[in-house]
Each structure stands twice: as structure tokens, then as C-alpha cells.
Design a protein around this motif. Sequence first.
Motif, PDB file in Angstrom:
ATOM      1  N   ALA A  48      -3.259  -3.301  -2.094  1.00 41.66           N
ATOM      2  CA  ALA A  48      -1.793  -3.887  -2.561  1.00 41.66           C
ATOM      3  C   ALA A  48      -1.831  -4.632  -3.978  1.00 41.66           C
ATOM      4  N   PRO A  49      -2.935  -5.150  -4.323  1.00 43.46           N
ATOM      5  CA  PRO A  49      -2.923  -6.050  -5.569  1.00 43.46           C
ATOM      6  C   PRO A  49      -3.126  -4.934  -6.704  1.00 43.46           C
ATOM      7  N   LEU A  50      -3.460  -3.814  -6.420  1.00 45.49           N
ATOM      8  CA  LEU A  50      -3.554  -2.698  -7.584  1.00 45.49           C
ATOM      9  C   LEU A  50      -2.259  -2.414  -8.059  1.00 45.49           C
ATOM     10  N   ALA A  51      -1.329  -2.245  -7.226  1.00 43.33           N
ATOM     11  CA  ALA A  51      -0.330  -1.572  -7.695  1.00 43.33           C
ATOM     12  C   ALA A  51       1.166  -2.356  -7.584  1.00 43.33           C
ATOM     13  N   GLU A  52       0.838  -3.888  -7.715  1.00 45.88           N
ATOM     14  CA  GLU A  52       1.940  -4.582  -7.108  1.00 45.88           C
ATOM     15  C   GLU A  52       3.203  -4.735  -8.211  1.00 45.88           C
ATOM     16  N   THR A  53       2.846  -4.363  -9.559  1.00 47.70           N
ATOM     17  CA  THR A  53       3.887  -4.373 -10.308  1.00 47.70           C
ATOM     18  C   THR A  53       4.638  -3.056 -10.435  1.00 47.70           C
ATOM     19  N   ASP A  54       4.344  -1.947  -9.735  1.00 39.65           N
ATOM     20  CA  ASP A  54       4.655  -0.783  -9.674  1.00 39.65           C
ATOM     21  C   ASP A  54       6.321  -0.667  -8.880  1.00 39.65           C
ATOM     22  N   THR A  55       7.590  -0.743  -9.471  1.00 39.47           N
ATOM     23  CA  THR A  55       8.644  -0.644  -8.652  1.00 39.47           C
ATOM     24  C   THR A  55       9.327   0.648  -8.756  1.00 39.47           C
ATOM     25  N   SER A  56       8.594   1.506  -8.957  1.00 33.91           N
ATOM     26  CA  SER A  56       9.184   2.999  -8.464  1.00 33.91           C
ATOM     27  C   SER A  56       9.537   3.121  -7.148  1.00 33.91           C
ATOM     28  N   THR A  57      10.528   4.253  -6.621  1.00 31.70           N
ATOM     29  CA  THR A  57      10.684   4.610  -5.379  1.00 31.70           C
ATOM     30  C   THR A  57       9.304   4.785  -4.559  1.00 31.70           C
ATOM     31  N   ASP A  58       8.577   5.597  -5.103  1.00 33.78           N
ATOM     32  CA  ASP A  58       7.236   6.150  -4.470  1.00 33.78           C
ATOM     33  C   ASP A  58       6.494   4.749  -4.080  1.00 33.78           C
ATOM     34  N   ALA A  59       6.401   3.957  -5.048  1.00 33.98           N
ATOM     35  CA  ALA A  59       5.612   2.670  -4.881  1.00 33.98           C
ATOM     36  C   ALA A  59       6.249   1.845  -3.802  1.00 33.98           C
ATOM     37  N   ALA A  60       7.462   1.836  -3.632  1.00 39.36           N
ATOM     38  CA  ALA A  60       8.302   0.892  -2.865  1.00 39.36           C
ATOM     39  C   ALA A  60       8.036   1.468  -1.427  1.00 39.36           C
ATOM     40  N   ASN A  61       7.905   2.418  -1.190  1.00 35.18           N
ATOM     41  CA  ASN A  61       7.579   3.259   0.102  1.00 35.18           C
ATOM     42  C   ASN A  61       6.171   3.488   0.525  1.00 35.18           C
ATOM     43  N   ASP A  62       5.285   2.850  -0.253  1.00 35.17           N
ATOM     44  CA  ASP A  62       3.800   3.109  -0.149  1.00 35.17           C
ATOM     45  C   ASP A  62       3.197   1.602   0.290  1.00 35.17           C
ATOM     46  N   ASP A  63       2.532   1.788   1.333  1.00 32.86           N
ATOM     47  CA  ASP A  63       1.799   0.522   2.037  1.00 32.86           C
ATOM     48  C   ASP A  63       0.491   0.433   1.112  1.00 32.86           C
ATOM     49  N   ARG A  64       0.093   1.035   0.452  1.00 33.60           N
ATOM     50  CA  ARG A  64      -1.152   0.813  -0.580  1.00 33.60           C
ATOM     51  C   ARG A  64      -2.292   1.033   0.154  1.00 33.60           C
ATOM     52  N   VAL A  65      -2.343   1.589   1.485  1.00 34.80           N
ATOM     53  CA  VAL A  65      -3.721   1.656   2.099  1.00 34.80           C
ATOM     54  C   VAL A  65      -4.223   2.948   2.126  1.00 34.80           C
ATOM     55  N   ARG A  66      -5.409   2.906   1.569  1.00 35.87           N
ATOM     56  CA  ARG A  66      -6.003   4.372   1.556  1.00 35.87           C
ATOM     57  C   ARG A  66      -7.277   4.574   2.058  1.00 35.87           C
ATOM     58  N   THR A  67      -7.773   5.651   2.261  1.00 32.91           N
ATOM     59  CA  THR A  67      -9.106   5.852   3.040  1.00 32.91           C
ATOM     60  C   THR A  67      -9.980   6.776   2.164  1.00 32.91           C
ATOM     61  N   TRP A  68     -11.264   6.306   1.924  1.00 30.84           N
ATOM     62  CA  TRP A  68     -12.113   7.319   1.186  1.00 30.84           C
ATOM     63  C   TRP A  68     -13.480   7.227   1.731  1.00 30.84           C
ATOM     64  N   THR A  69     -14.118   8.623   1.567  1.00 29.24           N
ATOM     65  CA  THR A  69     -15.426   8.620   2.058  1.00 29.24           C
ATOM     66  C   THR A  69     -16.444   7.602   1.354  1.00 29.24           C
ATOM     67  N   VAL A  70     -17.004   6.976   2.212  1.00 28.14           N
ATOM     68  CA  VAL A  70     -18.421   6.214   1.636  1.00 28.14           C
ATOM     69  C   VAL A  70     -19.333   7.353   1.367  1.00 28.14           C
ATOM     70  N   SER A  71     -19.855   6.914   0.217  1.00 33.96           N
ATOM     71  CA  SER A  71     -20.748   7.915  -0.307  1.00 33.96           C
ATOM     72  C   SER A  71     -22.432   7.199  -0.573  1.00 33.96           C
ATOM     73  N   SER A  72     -22.408   6.296  -0.134  1.00 36.24           N
ATOM     74  CA  SER A  72     -23.734   5.460  -0.434  1.00 36.24           C
ATOM     75  C   SER A  72     -24.241   5.443   1.343  1.00 36.24           C
ATOM     76  N   ALA A  73     -25.489   5.349   1.264  1.00 38.90           N
ATOM     77  CA  ALA A  73     -26.394   5.326   2.587  1.00 38.90           C
ATOM     78  C   ALA A  73     -26.697   3.858   2.994  1.00 38.90           C
ATOM     79  N   HIS A  74     -26.570   3.473   4.186  1.00 40.56           N
ATOM     80  CA  HIS A  74     -27.012   2.083   4.618  1.00 40.56           C
ATOM     81  C   HIS A  74     -27.809   2.143   6.245  1.00 40.56           C
ATOM     82  N   ASP A  75     -29.066   1.658   6.191  1.00 40.88           N
ATOM     83  CA  ASP A  75     -29.521   1.510   7.403  1.00 40.88           C
ATOM     84  C   ASP A  75     -29.468   0.228   8.008  1.00 40.88           C
ATOM     85  N   ALA A  76     -28.692  -0.831   7.594  1.00 39.52           N
ATOM     86  CA  ALA A  76     -28.589  -2.058   8.146  1.00 39.52           C
ATOM     87  C   ALA A  76     -27.386  -2.596   7.477  1.00 39.52           C
ATOM     88  N   PRO A  77     -26.769  -3.641   8.094  1.00 39.65           N
ATOM     89  CA  PRO A  77     -25.477  -4.298   7.669  1.00 39.65           C
ATOM     90  C   PRO A  77     -25.637  -4.539   5.987  1.00 39.65           C
TER      91      PRO A  77
END
Length: 615
Positions: A392-421
Motif C-alpha cells: 500500500a505505501p508504494l502507490a498511495e499517491t496514485d489516484t487513477s481508477t485502477d489504483a482506487a480498485n487495487d488492494d495493493r497486495v501482491r504475491t511473488w516467488t521467493v527466489s532465495s533459499a533458507h534452511d532456517a528461520p
Amino acid sequence: MANSNNLILVDFKSGERHWLSNNRAHPIEHHASSCSAAALSLFPVTTLDARGRPWCSVLTGAGGRTNFVTHSTCRTELEVSACLWEGDPLFSESGVEASGREHRPPVSGIAVDLGVRRGYRKFAGMLVGRTKIDDQDTKFTLRVDQSSRHCPKYMTIRCLVPCADTRPSVCYDQPDLQWRLPDDVIRFIQEADTVFLGASCLASADAADMALPPYIETSIRGGRPGFMRVCPSDGRTIVLPDFTGNQLITSLGWGDEEARDTLLIALTIVSFTTGDVLYITGAAQRLFGDDACAVMPQQNTLTMLATTGAVLVRSALPLREQPGSTPMRNPYSPPVRPLAEEGAGTPACSAPLRLARVCVHSTDLATFEWELPPGHAGVRIAPGQAAVLDLAPLAETDTSTDAANDDRVRTWTVSSAHDAPTRAFALTIRHKQGGLMSGALFRIAQGCAGAGALRAGLLGFAGAFVLPPPPRRRLLWAAGGVGVTRFLAMLGALVHAREAADVVLVLSTRDPDVLFPLVRSALGRAPPPGLDVRLDVFTTQVAQESLCPADMDVPGLRVQVHTGRITAAHWATVSMLEEREVFVCGPGTFEDAMVESLRCAGAKVGVVHREVFEL
């Protein structure tokens, strides 16, 4: 509403008419379907009852057969020979009047093939003919006046097969609901991951003067099981969150004050294991921003449906999930969000993230490294999972129609590997042309804004497309383009675990000089003893000169570069193909081609892991 070459969409608030191309050179299925009509197994359509309320029927062929939708010779009509059952809105003459020259009721529908996650085609028009064939089968003639594409994002892919052993019985019939829904009906709603939706919006006074009919449409919505909620306080108000890329109702001014009292919605929910069908109709209200979050925390846009009618029919649909098959839910679907009155209260808040650094690989591919604050216990990430971010903070100043209807939640693949927290992880992201969030991130990557100042929220990690637990003997991975990011984390995890495994990675890409270094980096200086990796790169580009020979000459790594596309003949070069656990990641067409060619080559495609993503 249409002439021979174009379709007209009418804004019923303003009366403005918008023309859409409808090229006659296209086959008729482009009016109502993005796939062949012969492949359709379901055809949801919405009609209005005598009181003007929408109800959504699910039309199917007798016994669940296909080929029940055909095209008339006039090229603007669909003929549907459908199997109906008691309780379906179209079963009785009261559901919709028989048509004639004096009365041609409005109708809308959507062509659905749940076996693929591709753009569906929805249409609106009129019911111009209805002929009863026998006690159950009826032939409908639908005139198509408007058509448009419908986003398939968040839909669940299913393998459906005909089921002749159906015994439709109406077990709940309340067309004029005055009280709470029964507990079993509420559970039925909240266990669903797919809903067919019909909507009706009455024309404004100005539009009514133009003698325009009420607007109705049909669409399909999806999410994780439980994405639809029922308010415990009254047991009849259903809450549907709007997800980015597939908003529920965002056109025709339906969110405006004047239209709120005229928006009616029909929901039809199907159990693909039992064949039960639930029909619901009611009045809808749209909520935005703080009003929406007060009902469902972390949800910026939603629709509330006050149920006024409901009918539940058991064992009605002559289609079932194929025994042994598993529904392929989209891991990019946002997490289920409980209602505030269910005890969600203030969100269990997203963990704060800071963008630490950016590594640019090309003009449209970059890796973004994120960090949780000091003192955070860290998060566990399975190799192959994706991160769900609130940007949400990334596009909070965008007032376009697309932005108004956008929850700004995105899902992207984690490309790094982790064997512990871990408190840090990387996301390798492709810039989607016109993408609101990816565009903003790439402006940062290109130096137009500072990375260190960007904050985001981590909502969690999603996806079952993950590296299987030990022992991992023989693996075959097929990646189309940026789909290889799923396998970067898996490769890194094998390296960290120093585990013996035989991996064949087949990569099809137009950018070998961009993606090969990412694969090479995931392996470290060299694969550990016992880890044998074969990388086959297929490309239409001249890649041999762009790949560094030194990077290819490493113990435990064999690289071959091929010109052109992956062919079925290639699988003959893969040793012990029938023993390998297969993972496929890429666009839907790529995955379909890979699975079919692997099947022909003898691989065990019945247990292929797939992860479809949008280009």
C-alpha cells in the motif's frame, strides 16, 4: 445494441455508449467463449425473476456431456440444450417467461472451462427462444449483444468428469428469506473456493428514458476455501472481498451513491464432489477503504450481500471431480481474511518489511531483497513458496481508477533459499507491462526512487509447489521463462542441505543470458558432492556466445544449449524419466504442452506438480 461489426457497451449512469470491436472474421465462440464451445462443461447464465431479482443457473449437458452449446447460422446466437432440475431458477416457467416477439428477457452468461486457468469470455444479450424437449432437457436460444473477457486469476483448476447417477432433491427452499441461513448452508458457503456470480443494476432515470433494459452480467470468482464469509451477527449477510486483478463489480458506476440501492446480486455455489448446488439472491452494497476494513480487516474493497432468497439442491450437477484428482488452487490467492466480528479485530498485523537492496538483471527482471526488523524471530520459507506482500505505501499517491480498485497486495516467488528461520529473503520479479506495483518497484530499481526508504507489509507465505522432503532421488523440472524462479530456491535448498539428488532442469527462454546466470548463482561455486544437475536450455536466441564457458565447466553441472522449442523427442534423452518426480512451472499453454509431451514419453504425469502463472 449491436451492428454487424461492433458491440456496444452502455454506461447506464451516463448513457454513454462504448464500442468494442467484434471482427466477423473471428469464429462465433469469440462472442461467448475463449475456448471451443465443444469443450464447455459448464455454462452459468443469469436471468431475472418476476420481481427483477437476478438468479444464476448452471447449465450443463444431459449426463454431464459436452457439445451442448452450439452456434446458430446467424453467428450472433447460441443454442444451448441444457439439463435442468427442480430448484434451478430456469426449471419452471416462473423462472423466466417463455420468449416471443413481445417479450425477450435479458440474459447474460460466461463460458467456463474449469480445466484450465485462461481468460474466460462473458456475454450479455437476450433470451429469444425456449423449447422444452422433455421433463428435464430444454433448448434455449440466446442472442449475444455484448461480450468481453473475464480475468481467470485466483481460479481453481479441476478435472471434471460426467456423472450420470444424480438424484436432485430440494432440501432448502426459501425464495423469500426472512431469517438466518441454516448452519449447514453457512458452512457450504464458507467452504467454497469458487462462486458463479450474477449481477443486475437498474438503469438510471436518464438511461431508462432511452428504453434500455436493466443491465445484468455473469462472472466467476475464486479464492482460497473460506474467502467468502457470512456475518455471524445475522447469519444472512455474505461478504465477498475484491482481489486485485479480478474485482467483483468495478464498472458502470455501480460503486456510486445513486446505484447502491439498485445493485442486486445472485450467487451460485457448487460442490464438485457431491453435486450439490446452492442458489442465492439479494441486495448488494459496496464498501471501500476504512469502511471495508471495519468489516474485514486488511481488505480495502468488498461487497456485502444481504440475502433475500436461497435454494439448496442436493446431488444435482451431473459433473464431479475425477476420482484421485486434486484441485489445483492458485497459490497467488490472498490469505483468507476473517471478519472483524469473527474475532479478527485489528489485523494480526502484517510484519513490517524494508527493501534493503535491488539487483537489476535486465530492463524487465530484477531481484528485490527484503528485510524484517532487528529483533524479529524470523520466518520459515519452504523452497518454492511465494511471499504475500502489502505494498500500500508504494502507490498511495496514485489516484487513477485502477489504483482506487487495487488492494495493493501482491504475491511473488521467493527466489532465495533458507534452511532456517530468516529475517531476509529475495524476490525475483518480472516487470509486467502496465502493472501498478511492478511498475512502481522497477522505477525504484531504475534509480527513480530510493530503495532504503520503501516499507511494505509481509502477510505470509503461500503455495504447495515446494521441494519434496528427503529422500529426493530423481527430479525433473520444466520451466518456461521466469517460471524458473521457483526452481532457484529449490536448487539453493539442495545445495545448502548438501543432499544427493539427480536433477534435470529444462528451461525454455528468450533470455538465456539473463536467466542462466541466476541458475548458476543458485548452485554456488559448484554443486556439493552427490548433487548432479543437468541443465538443458532451449532458446530461439543465439545463446551459445552469451553463456560463459567457464560457468558451464563445473563438476556436477552439465549444460546443453538447444536452438528452438522443447520437443517431445527431447525426453528420450532424459535417463529414468518414468522414475522422476516432475515439476512444471510457466504459462498455461507451456505447461499443457509439457505435460502432454511428457505423457507421450512415458512420464508419470498423473502426479505432475504444476504452478501456472499469468504472463
